[in-house]
Design a protein around this motif. Structure first.
Motif, short mmCIF file in Angstrom:
data_model
loop_
_atom_site.label_atom_id
_atom_site.label_comp_id
_atom_site.label_asym_id
_atom_site.label_seq_id
_atom_site.Cartn_x
_atom_site.Cartn_y
_atom_site.Cartn_z
N ALA A 224 0.82 -1.21 0.00
CA ALA A 224 0.00 0.00 0.00
C ALA A 224 0.86 1.26 0.00
O ALA A 224 0.58 2.21 -0.75
CB ALA A 224 -0.93 0.00 1.21
N GLN A 225 1.91 1.28 0.81
CA GLN A 225 2.73 2.49 0.87
C GLN A 225 3.58 2.65 -0.40
O GLN A 225 3.81 3.78 -0.85
CB GLN A 225 3.58 2.53 2.13
CG GLN A 225 4.58 1.43 2.32
CD GLN A 225 5.15 1.38 3.74
OE1 GLN A 225 4.54 1.83 4.70
NE2 GLN A 225 6.35 0.83 3.87
N ARG A 226 3.98 1.55 -1.02
CA ARG A 226 4.73 1.66 -2.27
C ARG A 226 3.85 2.20 -3.39
O ARG A 226 4.27 3.07 -4.16
CB ARG A 226 5.33 0.32 -2.66
CG ARG A 226 6.15 0.38 -3.96
CD ARG A 226 6.92 -0.88 -4.22
NE ARG A 226 8.05 -1.03 -3.29
CZ ARG A 226 9.21 -0.42 -3.46
NH1 ARG A 226 9.42 0.38 -4.51
NH2 ARG A 226 10.18 -0.61 -2.60
N ALA A 227 2.62 1.70 -3.47
CA ALA A 227 1.70 2.18 -4.51
C ALA A 227 1.43 3.67 -4.33
O ALA A 227 1.41 4.44 -5.30
CB ALA A 227 0.40 1.38 -4.45
N LEU A 228 1.23 4.08 -3.09
CA LEU A 228 0.99 5.50 -2.80
C LEU A 228 2.20 6.35 -3.18
O LEU A 228 2.08 7.35 -3.88
CB LEU A 228 0.67 5.66 -1.32
CG LEU A 228 0.30 7.03 -0.76
CD1 LEU A 228 -0.36 6.87 0.61
CD2 LEU A 228 1.49 7.97 -0.61
N ALA A 229 3.38 5.94 -2.71
CA ALA A 229 4.59 6.74 -2.92
C ALA A 229 4.93 6.87 -4.40
O ALA A 229 5.26 7.96 -4.88
CB ALA A 229 5.76 6.12 -2.17
N GLU A 230 4.84 5.78 -5.13
CA GLU A 230 5.22 5.82 -6.54
C GLU A 230 4.25 6.67 -7.35
O GLU A 230 4.67 7.46 -8.21
CB GLU A 230 5.30 4.40 -7.09
CG GLU A 230 6.48 3.61 -6.50
CD GLU A 230 6.55 2.18 -7.01
OE1 GLU A 230 5.57 1.73 -7.66
OE2 GLU A 230 7.58 1.52 -6.76
N ALA A 231 2.96 6.55 -7.07
CA ALA A 231 1.97 7.33 -7.83
C ALA A 231 2.03 8.81 -7.46
O ALA A 231 1.95 9.68 -8.34
CB ALA A 231 0.58 6.77 -7.58
N PRO B 41 5.91 16.22 -7.87
CA PRO B 41 7.38 16.16 -7.75
C PRO B 41 7.85 16.84 -6.46
O PRO B 41 7.31 17.87 -6.05
CB PRO B 41 7.87 16.92 -8.99
CG PRO B 41 6.74 16.77 -9.97
CD PRO B 41 5.49 16.81 -9.15
N GLY B 42 8.83 16.23 -5.82
CA GLY B 42 9.38 16.81 -4.60
C GLY B 42 8.76 16.29 -3.33
O GLY B 42 9.20 16.65 -2.23
N VAL B 43 7.74 15.43 -3.43
CA VAL B 43 7.14 14.86 -2.23
C VAL B 43 8.12 13.91 -1.55
O VAL B 43 8.92 13.23 -2.21
CB VAL B 43 5.81 14.13 -2.57
CG1 VAL B 43 6.05 12.89 -3.40
CG2 VAL B 43 5.03 13.80 -1.31
N GLU C 66 15.97 10.77 2.10
CA GLU C 66 16.99 11.82 1.96
C GLU C 66 16.34 13.12 1.51
O GLU C 66 15.53 13.14 0.59
CB GLU C 66 18.04 11.38 0.94
CG GLU C 66 19.20 12.35 0.80
CD GLU C 66 20.29 11.84 -0.11
OE1 GLU C 66 21.31 12.54 -0.24
OE2 GLU C 66 20.13 10.74 -0.68
N GLY C 67 16.66 14.20 2.18
CA GLY C 67 16.07 15.50 1.90
C GLY C 67 15.04 15.92 2.93
O GLY C 67 14.73 17.10 3.06
N TYR C 68 14.52 14.93 3.68
CA TYR C 68 13.48 15.25 4.65
C TYR C 68 14.02 16.09 5.81
O TYR C 68 13.34 16.98 6.31
CB TYR C 68 12.85 13.96 5.20
CG TYR C 68 11.61 14.20 6.03
CD1 TYR C 68 10.37 14.32 5.42
CD2 TYR C 68 11.68 14.33 7.41
CE1 TYR C 68 9.22 14.57 6.17
CE2 TYR C 68 10.55 14.57 8.17
CZ TYR C 68 9.32 14.69 7.54
OH TYR C 68 8.19 14.95 8.28
N LEU D 210 14.44 6.04 -1.07
CA LEU D 210 13.01 5.75 -1.03
C LEU D 210 12.79 4.25 -0.86
O LEU D 210 11.88 3.83 -0.14
CB LEU D 210 12.32 6.24 -2.31
CG LEU D 210 10.81 6.01 -2.36
CD1 LEU D 210 10.10 6.65 -1.17
CD2 LEU D 210 10.24 6.56 -3.68
N ASP D 211 13.63 3.43 -1.46
CA ASP D 211 13.50 1.98 -1.28
C ASP D 211 13.68 1.59 0.19
O ASP D 211 13.00 0.68 0.68
CB ASP D 211 14.51 1.24 -2.15
CG ASP D 211 14.08 1.15 -3.62
OD1 ASP D 211 12.87 1.30 -3.87
OD2 ASP D 211 14.94 0.93 -4.48
N ASP D 212 14.61 2.24 0.88
CA ASP D 212 14.79 1.99 2.31
C ASP D 212 13.51 2.32 3.08
O ASP D 212 13.09 1.58 3.97
CB ASP D 212 15.94 2.83 2.87
CG ASP D 212 17.30 2.42 2.35
OD1 ASP D 212 17.45 1.25 1.95
OD2 ASP D 212 18.21 3.28 2.35
#
Length: 272
Positions: free
Chosen positions: A87-94, A100-102, A118-120, A141-143
């Motif tokens: 669920a979180q991967r589908a959300l993040a990728e879409a 951009p920049g989220v 990174e960047g947060y 993001l994969d981490d």
């Protein structure tokens, strides 16, 4: 009333994040009458511990917007619910394509593990998560997406949570719940999870009915809890979602609105 459920930031706590002497006295009076006082907060346990002593919290607590139930005195884990990796991967990728920049953060293992993209660190402050930004580390993001999350945080440097929520909802995805608490980010939870969900589980465990619950809140993430409780009270400084869900409105958190209601309740129930 047998249980008082209260949000913390913007509700029980004053704007400087303190517990006033009046509020502490009201909580102690209710506890002396046998009423359970339960903090129900978006904070994780480490953030709750910062104010637990001042408020006298030693028993049950619901953290992570109801996703994590614990007993503060014994350390017993009552329940927990996680956002799935899928669920979180589908959300993040879409959402990354749409906005951009989220940036994303995974909160894991009782809130003790905080995996920030990174960047947060550059856009956050200590009070956001009760963590020093320089200690967040650098994660891909994969981490961030590698394990289920008690809370999955979604943030953008310039978009407000309400603006970001509109973009997320436009994706029309399922498999999670999303809310915001007045902090500068969205909070994604397991599907069906809310403060009301966690409070219902606790009340079932304690053998209490929703009609026996008095709840206080101020933010959108409190709305379900205020609607579920037998008596839901929004703060005078509450967001529209909380106001609409509540049965009544009290004074602001700066005016000790929680204490004001508890004092009246105890006066009504005291022997004459």
């Amino acid at each position: 009333m047998r249980l008082i459920a209260t949000d913390l930031d913007g509700t029980l706590l004053r704007p400087d994040l303190s517990v006033s002497a009046r509020t502490r006295a009201a909580l102690d009076t209710a506890r002396s009458a046998g009423i359970h006082i339960v903090p129900v907060t978006a904070r994780q346990p480490r953030g709750l511990r910062l104010i637990a002593e001042a408020a006298g919290f030693t028993e049950y607590a619901l953290c992570g917007n109801g996703a994590y139930g614990i007993h503060l005195g014994t350390g017993e884990l009552l329940f927990e619910s996680h956002v799935s990796v899928a669920a979180q991967r589908a959300l993040a990728e879409a959402l990354a394509v749409r906005v951009p920049g989220v940036l994303f953060v995974s909160v894991r293992e009782g809130g003790e593990v905080f995996v920030a993209q990174e960047g947060y660190a550059a856009i956050t402050h200590f009070q956001d998560h009760k963590r020093e930004p320089e200690g967040l580390g650098l994660h891909t993001l994969d981490d961030v997406l590698a394990a289920p999350s008690l809370k999955f945080i979604v943030r953008h440097a310039t978009l407000t949570p309400r603006e970001l929520l509109a973009e997320l909802r436009a994706l029309n995805l399922g498999g999670f719940a999303v809310t915001h608490s007045g902090a500068p980010f969205l909070e994604v939870l397991a599907e069906g999870v809310s403060k009301a969900w966690g409070l219902a589980l606790l009340c079932e465990r304690l053998g209490m009915r929703r009609e026996e619950v008095l709840a206080f809140g101020d933010a959108p993430n409190d709305a379900e809890m205020l609607a579920w409780a037998g008596r839901g009270v929004a703060m005078g400084n509450a967001e529209p979602e909380a106001m609409e869900a509540a049965d009544e409105v009290t004074l602001t958190n700066d005016e000790d609105g929680v204490a004001h209601v508890i004092e009246r309740l105890m006066a009504q129930t005291s022997p004459r």
